[in-house]
Design an enzyme around this catalytic site. Structure first.
Site, PDB file in Angstrom:
ATOM      1  N   THR A 101       0.824  -1.207   0.000  1.00  0.00           N
ATOM      2  CA  THR A 101       0.000   0.000   0.000  1.00  0.00           C
ATOM      3  C   THR A 101       0.860   1.261   0.000  1.00  0.00           C
ATOM      4  O   THR A 101       1.985   1.250   0.511  1.00  0.00           O
ATOM      5  CB  THR A 101      -0.899   0.002   1.256  1.00  0.00           C
ATOM      6  OG1 THR A 101      -1.523   1.268   1.381  1.00  0.00           O
ATOM      7  CG2 THR A 101      -0.087  -0.249   2.534  1.00  0.00           C
ATOM      8  N   ASP A 102       0.290   2.350  -0.495  1.00  0.00           N
ATOM      9  CA  ASP A 102       1.007   3.632  -0.440  1.00  0.00           C
ATOM     10  C   ASP A 102       1.091   4.172   0.989  1.00  0.00           C
ATOM     11  O   ASP A 102       1.866   5.087   1.266  1.00  0.00           O
ATOM     12  CB  ASP A 102       0.334   4.669  -1.359  1.00  0.00           C
ATOM     13  CG  ASP A 102      -1.108   4.992  -0.996  1.00  0.00           C
ATOM     14  OD1 ASP A 102      -1.673   4.342  -0.084  1.00  0.00           O
ATOM     15  OD2 ASP A 102      -1.690   5.901  -1.625  1.00  0.00           O
ATOM     16  N   GLU A 103       0.302   3.581   1.910  1.00  0.00           N
ATOM     17  CA  GLU A 103       0.306   4.106   3.284  1.00  0.00           C
ATOM     18  C   GLU A 103       1.646   3.900   3.990  1.00  0.00           C
ATOM     19  O   GLU A 103       1.911   4.537   5.005  1.00  0.00           O
ATOM     20  CB  GLU A 103      -0.822   3.465   4.101  1.00  0.00           C
ATOM     21  CG  GLU A 103      -2.179   3.774   3.523  1.00  0.00           C
ATOM     22  CD  GLU A 103      -3.344   3.548   4.481  1.00  0.00           C
ATOM     23  OE1 GLU A 103      -3.108   3.383   5.687  1.00  0.00           O
ATOM     24  OE2 GLU A 103      -4.487   3.551   4.002  1.00  0.00           O
TER      25      GLU A 103
ATOM     26  N   TYR B  52      -1.922  -0.540  10.972  1.00  0.00           N
ATOM     27  CA  TYR B  52      -2.073  -1.185   9.656  1.00  0.00           C
ATOM     28  C   TYR B  52      -0.878  -0.884   8.769  1.00  0.00           C
ATOM     29  O   TYR B  52      -0.213  -1.789   8.250  1.00  0.00           O
ATOM     30  CB  TYR B  52      -3.371  -0.710   8.960  1.00  0.00           C
ATOM     31  CG  TYR B  52      -3.390  -1.018   7.477  1.00  0.00           C
ATOM     32  CD1 TYR B  52      -3.447  -2.329   7.011  1.00  0.00           C
ATOM     33  CD2 TYR B  52      -3.301   0.018   6.527  1.00  0.00           C
ATOM     34  CE1 TYR B  52      -3.437  -2.616   5.650  1.00  0.00           C
ATOM     35  CE2 TYR B  52      -3.299  -0.262   5.164  1.00  0.00           C
ATOM     36  CZ  TYR B  52      -3.363  -1.578   4.733  1.00  0.00           C
ATOM     37  OH  TYR B  52      -3.343  -1.857   3.386  1.00  0.00           O
TER      38      TYR B  52
ATOM     39  N   LYS C 269       2.136  -3.322   7.260  1.00  0.00           N
ATOM     40  CA  LYS C 269       2.404  -3.507   5.827  1.00  0.00           C
ATOM     41  C   LYS C 269       3.856  -3.125   5.515  1.00  0.00           C
ATOM     42  O   LYS C 269       4.534  -3.799   4.739  1.00  0.00           O
ATOM     43  CB  LYS C 269       1.447  -2.671   4.977  1.00  0.00           C
ATOM     44  CG  LYS C 269       0.000  -3.128   4.996  1.00  0.00           C
ATOM     45  CD  LYS C 269      -0.241  -4.511   4.405  1.00  0.00           C
ATOM     46  CE  LYS C 269      -0.054  -4.564   2.906  1.00  0.00           C
ATOM     47  NZ  LYS C 269      -0.482  -5.881   2.353  1.00  0.00           N
TER      48      LYS C 269
HETATM   49  P1  NAD Z   1      -9.853  -7.127   2.017  1.00  0.00           P
HETATM   50  O1  NAD Z   1      -9.874  -6.853   3.478  1.00  0.00           O
HETATM   51  O2  NAD Z   1     -11.048  -6.842   1.187  1.00  0.00           O
HETATM   52  O3  NAD Z   1      -9.500  -8.661   1.778  1.00  0.00           O
HETATM   53  C1  NAD Z   1      -8.516  -9.330   2.524  1.00  0.00           C
HETATM   54  C2  NAD Z   1      -8.691 -10.822   2.291  1.00  0.00           C
HETATM   55  O4  NAD Z   1      -7.664 -11.517   3.034  1.00  0.00           O
HETATM   56  C3  NAD Z   1     -10.033 -11.375   2.794  1.00  0.00           C
HETATM   57  O5  NAD Z   1     -10.598 -12.231   1.831  1.00  0.00           O
HETATM   58  C4  NAD Z   1      -9.668 -12.135   4.057  1.00  0.00           C
HETATM   59  O6  NAD Z   1     -10.539 -13.233   4.327  1.00  0.00           O
HETATM   60  C5  NAD Z   1      -8.249 -12.598   3.737  1.00  0.00           C
HETATM   61  N1  NAD Z   1      -7.452 -12.869   4.946  1.00  0.00           N
HETATM   62  C6  NAD Z   1      -7.327 -12.053   6.027  1.00  0.00           C
HETATM   63  N2  NAD Z   1      -6.524 -12.647   6.937  1.00  0.00           N
HETATM   64  C7  NAD Z   1      -6.127 -13.834   6.394  1.00  0.00           C
HETATM   65  C8  NAD Z   1      -5.278 -14.888   6.843  1.00  0.00           C
HETATM   66  N3  NAD Z   1      -4.673 -14.833   8.041  1.00  0.00           N
HETATM   67  N4  NAD Z   1      -5.074 -15.945   6.030  1.00  0.00           N
HETATM   68  C9  NAD Z   1      -5.685 -16.012   4.808  1.00  0.00           C
HETATM   69  N5  NAD Z   1      -6.512 -15.058   4.348  1.00  0.00           N
HETATM   70  C10 NAD Z   1      -6.732 -13.976   5.132  1.00  0.00           C
HETATM   71  O7  NAD Z   1      -8.570  -6.371   1.465  1.00  0.00           O
HETATM   72  P2  NAD Z   1      -8.347  -5.641   0.059  1.00  0.00           P
HETATM   73  O8  NAD Z   1      -8.819  -4.258   0.160  1.00  0.00           O
HETATM   74  O9  NAD Z   1      -8.801  -6.536  -1.021  1.00  0.00           O
HETATM   75  O10 NAD Z   1      -6.742  -5.584   0.063  1.00  0.00           O
HETATM   76  C11 NAD Z   1      -5.978  -6.678  -0.457  1.00  0.00           C
HETATM   77  C12 NAD Z   1      -4.502  -6.345  -0.330  1.00  0.00           C
HETATM   78  O11 NAD Z   1      -4.219  -5.141  -1.047  1.00  0.00           O
HETATM   79  C13 NAD Z   1      -4.055  -6.083   1.104  1.00  0.00           C
HETATM   80  O12 NAD Z   1      -2.773  -6.650   1.257  1.00  0.00           O
HETATM   81  C14 NAD Z   1      -4.001  -4.562   1.214  1.00  0.00           C
HETATM   82  O13 NAD Z   1      -3.025  -4.173   2.157  1.00  0.00           O
HETATM   83  C15 NAD Z   1      -3.605  -4.184  -0.191  1.00  0.00           C
HETATM   84  N6  NAD Z   1      -4.068  -2.854  -0.646  1.00  0.00           N
HETATM   85  C16 NAD Z   1      -5.385  -2.485  -0.561  1.00  0.00           C
HETATM   86  C17 NAD Z   1      -5.799  -1.254  -1.061  1.00  0.00           C
HETATM   87  C18 NAD Z   1      -7.249  -0.828  -1.017  1.00  0.00           C
HETATM   88  O14 NAD Z   1      -7.544   0.327  -1.373  1.00  0.00           O
HETATM   89  N7  NAD Z   1      -8.187  -1.659  -0.632  1.00  0.00           N
HETATM   90  C19 NAD Z   1      -4.864  -0.399  -1.643  1.00  0.00           C
HETATM   91  C20 NAD Z   1      -3.510  -0.791  -1.697  1.00  0.00           C
HETATM   92  C21 NAD Z   1      -3.136  -2.032  -1.219  1.00  0.00           C
HETATM   93  O1  DAU Z   2      -4.132   4.022   0.347  1.00  0.00           O
HETATM   94  C1  DAU Z   2      -4.368   2.639   0.291  1.00  0.00           C
HETATM   95  C2  DAU Z   2      -5.220   2.206   1.464  1.00  0.00           C
HETATM   96  O2  DAU Z   2      -6.536   2.717   1.225  1.00  0.00           O
HETATM   97  C3  DAU Z   2      -5.245   0.688   1.670  1.00  0.00           C
HETATM   98  O3  DAU Z   2      -3.955   0.252   1.986  1.00  0.00           O
HETATM   99  C4  DAU Z   2      -6.224   0.316   2.767  1.00  0.00           C
HETATM  100  O4  DAU Z   2      -6.316  -1.105   2.864  1.00  0.00           O
HETATM  101  C5  DAU Z   2      -7.586   0.887   2.425  1.00  0.00           C
HETATM  102  O5  DAU Z   2      -8.489   0.597   3.476  1.00  0.00           O
HETATM  103  C6  DAU Z   2      -7.497   2.404   2.204  1.00  0.00           C
HETATM  104  O6  DAU Z   2      -7.193   3.083   3.445  1.00  0.00           O
HETATM  105  P1  DAU Z   2      -7.929   4.465   3.873  1.00  0.00           P
HETATM  106  O7  DAU Z   2      -7.830   4.578   5.332  1.00  0.00           O
HETATM  107  O8  DAU Z   2      -7.487   5.604   3.040  1.00  0.00           O
HETATM  108  O9  DAU Z   2      -9.450   4.082   3.402  1.00  0.00           O
HETATM  109  P2  DAU Z   2     -10.865   4.293   4.092  1.00  0.00           P
HETATM  110  O10 DAU Z   2     -11.888   3.926   3.066  1.00  0.00           O
HETATM  111  O11 DAU Z   2     -10.959   3.653   5.423  1.00  0.00           O
HETATM  112  O12 DAU Z   2     -10.936   5.873   4.317  1.00  0.00           O
HETATM  113  C7  DAU Z   2     -10.778   6.782   3.241  1.00  0.00           C
HETATM  114  C8  DAU Z   2     -10.813   8.178   3.815  1.00  0.00           C
HETATM  115  O13 DAU Z   2     -12.148   8.446   4.285  1.00  0.00           O
HETATM  116  C9  DAU Z   2      -9.911   8.390   5.014  1.00  0.00           C
HETATM  117  O14 DAU Z   2      -9.365   9.708   4.964  1.00  0.00           O
HETATM  118  C10 DAU Z   2     -10.838   8.256   6.216  1.00  0.00           C
HETATM  119  C11 DAU Z   2     -12.162   8.774   5.683  1.00  0.00           C
HETATM  120  N1  DAU Z   2     -13.379   8.131   6.265  1.00  0.00           N
HETATM  121  C12 DAU Z   2     -13.470   6.798   6.263  1.00  0.00           C
HETATM  122  C13 DAU Z   2     -14.579   6.158   6.761  1.00  0.00           C
HETATM  123  C14 DAU Z   2     -14.676   4.662   6.791  1.00  0.00           C
HETATM  124  C15 DAU Z   2     -14.427   8.930   6.730  1.00  0.00           C
HETATM  125  O15 DAU Z   2     -14.353  10.176   6.709  1.00  0.00           O
HETATM  126  N2  DAU Z   2     -15.528   8.307   7.237  1.00  0.00           N
HETATM  127  C16 DAU Z   2     -15.647   6.937   7.289  1.00  0.00           C
HETATM  128  O16 DAU Z   2     -16.678   6.438   7.805  1.00  0.00           O
END
Ligand code: NAD
Ligand code: DAU
Length: 357
Positions: free
Chosen positions: A135-137, A160, A164
């Site tokens: 992730t970019d975080e 988190y 990562k």
């Molecule tokens: P998600 O939470 O939707 O899915 C995570 C999946 O991992 C789920 O299916 C869960 O059951 C599985 N899981 C969790 N713990 C596990 C374990 N111990 N063993 C096996 N499976 C397990 O997450 P996502 O948003 O699809 O993110 C997927 C990946 O991409 C993550 O590594 C996250 O850090 C990364 N990522 C997400 C975003 C985003 O915006 N969502 C952006 C950048 C990177």
């Molecule tokens: O940047 C990549 C990341 O983006 C991934 O690595 C993470 O897995 C993914 O969850 C996401 O993280 P964020 O924290 O940016 O996403 P989230 O959707 O939780 O929140 C987006 C923005 O919105 C953040 O600034 C917090 C704000 N927010 C979020 C929620 C859930 C609100 O204001 N209200 C809310 O209820």
């Protein structure tokens, strides 16, 4: 294409991004067998893969990435030549409440997979690839100016993002120490179908649909760079097959939005789709207590992946967001089923004590 794989282990394939990755790999690489290892936590849902579950090139295994014996037996059985590692605890708010689960899955789980891949591939690392999705975080928080490049120093701020970041370091350590052929990508915020509705966009769509309060953290001025999830899945395919080993690729949408502006846009789209007068749901916005350690701004410089591998986002945010809103409204059953049960308790706990700012 530089590489072809016959047997790919995808972890976390029942989650949001993982389900799109599996669909994309099956479509573009008919020769490959895909094994999806997923624990089916609250975030994993086999409904996300209903359309491909009967595919002869696909197999689901329920299990934990921390289970060494299971991972080793899967490597023995399937002779994986690639691992695409997405499984993680992924929600920042949950990491603030329960950090240990993040350290266990994201750090120890990644180490377990690295260890198994190294043991299985030792002496013959050719034509293998361990791909870690990050992730970019990990880069921390930007001010008003600047972009994250692959050389930006790591500065994670939440449990988190620090878990990562730790996993990224482990992946690089296995590359330098044991010669494991690895690639890493660090992506910005994804949006699209099948995202668990604890995350901003589906949470807001659901609450606007149901005319419930719209909880905006702090002043709503934090900025995120949004990418269509299918574009991320496509970038992952490109990096898996063509990325240089030991290299990191940033992936982003070139698409920065302040949270409050995005919430207004979602109100416009959802109210419009539901035939309500424009602006109906604006009164539902509630500014609530800010997220602890809330990163102000993320924005990605994605020039490396464009210049070296020819990838860039394919779809405008306008199109992608409209399609996303339409998908959640058309798939109300999915939205309702994943938010029943335990999620109700989570929502109560997470939002009832936030109150208005
Ligand atoms: P998600 O939470 O939707 O899915 C995570 C999946 O991992 C789920 O299916 C869960 O059951 C599985 N899981 C969790 N713990 C596990 C374990 N111990 N063993 C096996 N499976 C397990 O997450 P996502 O948003 O699809 O993110 C997927 C990946 O991409 C993550 O590594 C996250 O850090 C990364 N990522 C997400 C975003 C985003 O915006 N969502 C952006 C950048 C990177
Ligand atoms: O940047 C990549 C990341 O983006 C991934 O690595 C993470 O897995 C993914 O969850 C996401 O993280 P964020 O924290 O940016 O996403 P989230 O959707 O939780 O929140 C987006 C923005 O919105 C953040 O600034 C917090 C704000 N927010 C979020 C929620 C859930 C609100 O204001 N209200 C809310 O209820």
């Amino acid at each position: 294409m530089k590489r072809n794989f016959r047997s790919i282990l995808v972890t976390g394939g029942a989650g949001f991004i993982g389900s799109h990755v599996i669909r994309s790999l099956l479509k573009n690489h008919a020769e490959a067998k895909i094994v999806n290892l997923d624990l089916l936590t609250y975030a994993g849902n086999l409904e996300n893969l209903r359309d491909i579950e009967g595919n002869a090139h696909y197999e689901f295994v329920k299990g934990d990435i921390q289970d060494r014996a299971l991972i080793q037996s899967l490597f023995n059985e399937h002779a994986f030549d690639a691992v695409v590692h997405l499984a993680a605890e992924s929600h920042v708010d949950r990491s603030i409440v329960n950090p240990m689960a993040f350290l266990e899955t994201n750090i120890l789980g990644t180490a377990t997979l690295l260890h198994a891949a190294k043991n299985a591939w030792e002496g013959n690392m050719d034509a293998k690839c361990f791909y870690h999705i990050s992730t970019d975080e990990v880069y921390g928080s930007l001010g008003a100016e600047g972009l994250f490049t692959e050389d930006t120093p790591y500065d994670p701020r939440s449990p988190y993002s620090s878990s990562k970041a730790s996993s990224d370091h482990l992946v690089r350590a296995w590359h330098h120490t044991y010669g494991l052929p690895v690639v890493i990508s660090n992506c910005s915020n994804n949006y699209g179908s099948f995202q668990f509705p604890e995350k901003l966009i589906p949470l807001m769509i659901r609450n606007i649909r149901d005319q419930r309060p719209l909880p905006v953290y702090g002043e709503g001025v934090n900025v995120r760079d949004w990418l269509w999830v299918e574009d991320h899945a496509n970038a992952i395919d490109v990096i898996l097959h063509n990325g240089n080993f030991g290299r990191t690729y940033n992936i982003g949408g070139l698409n920065e939005w302040r949270n409050i502006d995005l919430v207004h846009e979602l109100i416009r789209l959802v109210d419009g789709a539901m035939g309500r007068p424009e602006g109906t749901s604006k009164s539902l916005i509630e500014y609530v207590k800010d997220r602890a350690g809330h990163d102000m701004r993320y924005a990605i410089d994605a020039s490396r992946i464009e210049e070296e591998l020819g990838w860039k986002p394919s779809i405008t945010f306008e199109k992608g967001l409209a399609a996303t809103v339409a998908w959640y409204l058309e798939n109300s059953d999915w939205l309702d089923s994943v938010t029943s049960g335990q999620y109700q308790q989570y929502y109560q706990k997470m939002y009832s004590n936030r109150g208005e700012e």
